[in-house]
Design an enzyme around this catalytic site. Structure first.
Site, short mmCIF file in Angstrom:
data_model
loop_
_atom_site.label_atom_id
_atom_site.label_comp_id
_atom_site.label_asym_id
_atom_site.label_seq_id
_atom_site.Cartn_x
_atom_site.Cartn_y
_atom_site.Cartn_z
N GLU A 41 53.41 40.02 51.93
CA GLU A 41 53.09 40.17 50.51
C GLU A 41 54.05 41.14 49.83
O GLU A 41 54.39 40.96 48.65
CB GLU A 41 51.63 40.61 50.38
CG GLU A 41 50.67 39.47 50.71
CD GLU A 41 49.32 39.92 51.23
OE1 GLU A 41 48.93 41.07 50.95
OE2 GLU A 41 48.67 39.12 51.93
N PHE A 46 43.42 24.42 47.72
CA PHE A 46 43.05 25.55 46.86
C PHE A 46 41.96 26.37 47.51
O PHE A 46 42.02 27.58 47.57
CB PHE A 46 42.58 25.06 45.49
CG PHE A 46 43.70 24.77 44.56
CD1 PHE A 46 44.49 25.78 44.08
CD2 PHE A 46 43.99 23.47 44.19
CE1 PHE A 46 45.55 25.51 43.22
CE2 PHE A 46 45.03 23.19 43.33
CZ PHE A 46 45.82 24.21 42.85
N ARG A 69 40.86 33.14 38.70
CA ARG A 69 40.93 31.77 39.22
C ARG A 69 42.39 31.31 39.19
O ARG A 69 43.17 31.73 38.34
CB ARG A 69 40.08 30.81 38.37
CG ARG A 69 38.60 31.14 38.35
CD ARG A 69 37.92 30.95 39.69
NE ARG A 69 36.47 31.14 39.58
CZ ARG A 69 35.86 32.31 39.74
NH1 ARG A 69 36.56 33.41 39.98
NH2 ARG A 69 34.53 32.38 39.64
N GLY A 80 43.45 16.82 40.34
CA GLY A 80 44.52 17.06 41.30
C GLY A 80 45.89 16.60 40.83
O GLY A 80 46.90 16.95 41.43
N LEU A 81 45.93 15.82 39.75
CA LEU A 81 47.22 15.34 39.26
C LEU A 81 48.05 16.45 38.60
O LEU A 81 49.24 16.26 38.35
CB LEU A 81 47.05 14.17 38.29
CG LEU A 81 46.85 14.45 36.79
CD1 LEU A 81 47.04 13.17 35.99
CD2 LEU A 81 45.54 15.10 36.47
N THR A 82 47.45 17.60 38.27
CA THR A 82 48.15 18.59 37.46
C THR A 82 49.42 19.09 38.13
O THR A 82 50.49 19.11 37.51
CB THR A 82 47.23 19.77 37.12
OG1 THR A 82 46.69 20.33 38.33
CG2 THR A 82 46.10 19.32 36.23
N TYR A 100 45.14 28.20 38.74
CA TYR A 100 45.32 26.90 38.09
C TYR A 100 46.77 26.46 38.25
O TYR A 100 47.71 27.23 38.00
CB TYR A 100 44.96 26.97 36.60
CG TYR A 100 43.51 27.30 36.35
CD1 TYR A 100 42.51 26.36 36.58
CD2 TYR A 100 43.14 28.56 35.90
CE1 TYR A 100 41.18 26.66 36.37
CE2 TYR A 100 41.79 28.87 35.67
CZ TYR A 100 40.82 27.92 35.91
OH TYR A 100 39.50 28.23 35.70
N TYR A 140 43.12 46.20 52.21
CA TYR A 140 42.93 45.89 53.63
C TYR A 140 42.12 46.99 54.31
O TYR A 140 41.42 46.73 55.30
CB TYR A 140 44.27 45.71 54.32
CG TYR A 140 44.95 44.39 53.98
CD1 TYR A 140 44.68 43.25 54.72
CD2 TYR A 140 45.84 44.29 52.92
CE1 TYR A 140 45.29 42.04 54.43
CE2 TYR A 140 46.45 43.09 52.60
CZ TYR A 140 46.17 41.97 53.36
OH TYR A 140 46.77 40.77 53.05
#
Length: 435
Positions: A145, A424, A220, A299-301, A222, A103
């Site tokens: 966080e 996402f 990334r 998007g079904l995951t 997932y 930050y």
């Protein structure tokens, strides 16, 4: 470099100053954030290991941050309106292990970018007000966080130490689910982590890889595509390969996974995170009203994890699983979906397929409707349960698709609080992630 220890509390007059800059940010925000990212990543190249390079090249991240700054300025006197977006962002930050010192970098270069771009329009009073405003928000996020990191465990043992950094996982299995989607079963190299921490069905993990064409690490997110397992020794992600992806394309890292990573290879994995999930689904005795899961493409995951969790717990609530794909060959988990529907009388699967081979594919088995997902074609009560105030709707897919589904459901009388959408990318929320 300015740090969080050097700012002062916001005064009422400074709140007014920041709010007054909202029109300026609406007009020039993207130019400011583009300048900011360029300056910071050029002067602090090590930060390229944290920031998504593809989102820099495509301009997604500067646009998202510009929207964040504008939204923050508009809501300076009502930050409660930003709470859902802040929750999403803090989970995203935790998934890349953002630390308080990051930050400092963002604050320093962002404020400098404002001054450089706006020139005389960024007076000393404006700069001081934005400095204090930035750190007021940063302190909130750092605090959130910190709590998330403290909650992360390396196993289901509540006495275990927090999982506060990247962990090495080995690819235990690699299973092709469709012409586009492959599942990766990831097991920790450190067996003391087994059983793995439970997660909420719908959450995601981050994967960190070395990207040689970039010259640094890339991360990334997932979705976890299978239900949490009490004695689990793996996490499953199901990744769509984007064809023709270049290093600047958002799908570049997925191509590395598909083409270069094999069983036995090691990748770095984060603790599961995310604020999009089916609440309490892993608790004993879970019961709720109807559940409607609507997805398109990959998007079904995350919705598969929800479906598996519900049927695995023996929940008898009605469940409708609606999915759309470009073709039968591109759809993942089709056989598994049909098996679940046949074995569980409370589950109904409805498949939309854009390109159908009428001669070889059978209606009611291979597809139910031809074309894109259109919830207006479904029965409002038998499929969507719009008259039941206890029904919940989870939607995942491209941003335009999610917006269309949500608007259609609301038009049918479903309350906004009943509908959850997975975002996402950060551009579709009131505050875009700054990392």
């Amino acid at each position: 470099m300015a740090t969080s220890q050097h700012h002062q509390p916001l005064t009422p007059s400074q709140v007014k100053i920041v709010k007054s800059t909202a029109p300026l940010l609406a007009e020039h925000g993207v130019a400011i954030t583009t300048l900011f990212y360029g300056n910071m990543l050029r002067c602090e190249p090590h930060l390229n290991n944290i920031f998504n390079t593809a989102h820099q090249v495509t301009g997604h991240q500067p646009r998202a941050l510009a929207a964040s700054l504008h939204a923050y300025a508009l809501h300076m006197d009502d930050l409660g309106a930003l709470t859902p977006a802040l929750e999403l962002i803090c989970h995203k930050h935790a998934s890349i292990y953002l630390q308080p010192e990051h930050y400092d970098y963002v604050g320093h270069y962002l404020l400098a970018g404002m001054k450089e771009y706006l020139g005389d329009a960024c007076t000393d009073d404006v700069l001081e007000a934005w400095t204090n405003a930035y750190w007021a928000l940063a302190d909130i996020m750092i605090g959130k966080e910190k709590v998330l990191y403290a909650q992360a465990k390396v196993s289901v043992d509540p006495t275990s130490a927090p999982w506060t950094d990247w962990r090495n996982f080995r690819i235990a299995r690699k299973v092709r689910e469709s012409s586009e989607i492959t599942s990766f079963y990831l097991s920790p190299t450190d067996e003391s982590m087994i059983p793995l921490p439970l997660f909420e069905p719908g959450q995601y993990i981050s994967i960190q890889l070395n990207a040689p064409k970039f010259g640094y690490l890339q991360t990334r997110q997932y979705s976890l595509s299978s239900a949490p397992q009490t004695k689990g020794d793996f996490y499953r992600i199901s990744v769509k390969r984007e064809h023709g992806a270049t290093p600047a394309h958002p799908g570049y890292i997925s191509n590395i996974l598909h083409e270069e990573k094999e069983v036995g290879d090691v990748v770095q994995v984060s603790h599961p995170w995310g604020d999009f999930y089916l609440e309490h689904a892993m608790e004993e005795g879970y019961r709720h009203g109807p559940i409607v899961l609507v997805s398109a493409g990959v998007g079904l995951t995350c919705l598969m994890a929800m479906l598996e969790a519900v049927v695995g717990k023996g929940v008898t609530s009605p469940v409708t699983f609606v999915h759309g794909s470009r073709s039968k060959g591109a759809r993942a988990f089709q056989e598994q979906l049909r098996d679940i529907s046949e074995q569980h009388s409370n589950v109904k699967t409805i498949l939309f397929t854009k390109d159908v081979d009428i001669e070889s594919e059978k209606e009611g088995t291979d597809y139910d409707f031809i074309g894109r997902v259109d919830v207006k074609k479904l029965d409002k009560e038998k499929d969507l349960y719009v008259g039941d105030a206890s029904a919940r709707y989870f939607v995942c897919g491209p941003e335009g698709f999610m917006k269309e589904v949500e608007e259609t459901l609301r038009g049918m009388g479903v309350q906004g609080s009943q509908v959850r959408c997975e975002v996402f990318g950060s551009g579709g929320v009131a505050l875009g992630a700054s990392a």
